[in-house]
Design an enzyme around this catalytic site. Structure first.
Site, PDB file in Angstrom:
ATOM      1  N   CYS A 135       0.830  -1.200   0.000  1.00  0.00           N
ATOM      2  CA  CYS A 135       0.000   0.000   0.000  1.00  0.00           C
ATOM      3  C   CYS A 135       0.866   1.253   0.000  1.00  0.00           C
ATOM      4  O   CYS A 135       0.729   2.116  -0.873  1.00  0.00           O
ATOM      5  CB  CYS A 135      -0.927  -0.008   1.215  1.00  0.00           C
ATOM      6  SG  CYS A 135      -1.926   1.490   1.377  1.00  0.00           S
ATOM      7  N   GLU A 207      -4.540  -4.535  -3.263  1.00  0.00           N
ATOM      8  CA  GLU A 207      -4.486  -3.141  -3.704  1.00  0.00           C
ATOM      9  C   GLU A 207      -5.257  -2.974  -5.022  1.00  0.00           C
ATOM     10  O   GLU A 207      -6.024  -2.025  -5.193  1.00  0.00           O
ATOM     11  CB  GLU A 207      -3.032  -2.683  -3.886  1.00  0.00           C
ATOM     12  CG  GLU A 207      -2.355  -2.229  -2.613  1.00  0.00           C
ATOM     13  CD  GLU A 207      -3.023  -0.993  -2.026  1.00  0.00           C
ATOM     14  OE1 GLU A 207      -3.108   0.039  -2.706  1.00  0.00           O
ATOM     15  OE2 GLU A 207      -3.493  -1.076  -0.874  1.00  0.00           O
TER      16      GLU A 207
END
Length: 222
Positions: A135, A207
């Site tokens: 992230c 993600e």
């Protein structure tokens, strides 16, 4: 070659899919619909509440004061800078902080955060860092790439997002986490490195799913 470099080299096709997602590209060229960005900001706020807990767990698992202090700084940065950006956006969209915090997480938000917290709570410090790194690292790279798009930094909505994640301050936090993973991975047996890679791959894929969920505004079936 450092472990982080091996990961990116090996996982390049998966890694780059996040950068090329239409939600990301739409922020860069300004074509992303505002209702999708609004949906994303709410879900990302809920995500950050859980993500911040990983830094608290990292401080607990740290074996030296410097690392403990850095995780404390990351916790502070997430709660008082990143989440402040989201609250600012929410105000512009007419969303109160109460509404933000009481919103229902989407299936992807719930699955992603639960996976990271499971890895962070039950695994080693290295496994925790492998879980949280995609992230932070990908946001920094995406921010930098979008900042090079003509006019992107000045967009009335997406410019502020791009400026935060392309900033040197955010980049320094990402670089520290990358370096920490390399330090923790050094000398580990192949079986443990494979576990770290597995966790990194899973959260990299999450993600992508998160961008896709926001783009499609996916919630629970009614």
């Amino acid at each position: 070659m450092k472990f982080s470099e091996q990961l990116i080299q090996k996982l390049e096709p998966i890694w780059r899919k996040n950068h090329s997602h239409p939600f990301v590209r739409g922020m860069g060229d300004g074509t992303l619909e505002l209702d999708k960005f609004r949906f994303y900001m709410i879900q990302d706020y809920l995500y950050l509440i859980e993500y911040a807990k990983l830094f608290a767990i990292g401080a607990v698992k740290a074996t030296d004061l410097e690392t403990m202090g850095k995780f404390a700084a990351l916790l502070n940065s997430t709660m008082n800078e990143e989440m402040s950006l989201h609250r600012s956006y929410a105000a512009r969209f007419g969303i109160s902080e109460k509404e933000l915090e009481e919103a229902e997480p989407s299936p992807v938000t719930l699955a992603y955060t639960h996976y990271m917290l499971h890895a962070g709570q039950n695994g080693s410090l290295a496994e925790l860092v492998a879980a949280l790194l995609p992230c932070m690292w990908s946001y920094w790279e995406i921010g930098k790439e979008l900042s090079d798009v003509p006019g992107a930094l000045d967009h009335p909505y997406y410019g502020e997002w791009i400026r935060m994640y392309s900033s040197d301050d955010f980049g320094s936090l990402a670089i520290w986490c990358i370096g920490l993973l390399d330090d923790l991975a050094a000398g580990k047996p192949e079986k443990e490195l494979e576990k770290l890679e597995e966790i990194f791959v899973h959260t990299t894929r999450f993600e992508y799913l998160f961008w896709d969920m926001a783009y499609r505004k996916e919630t629970w079936p009614s």
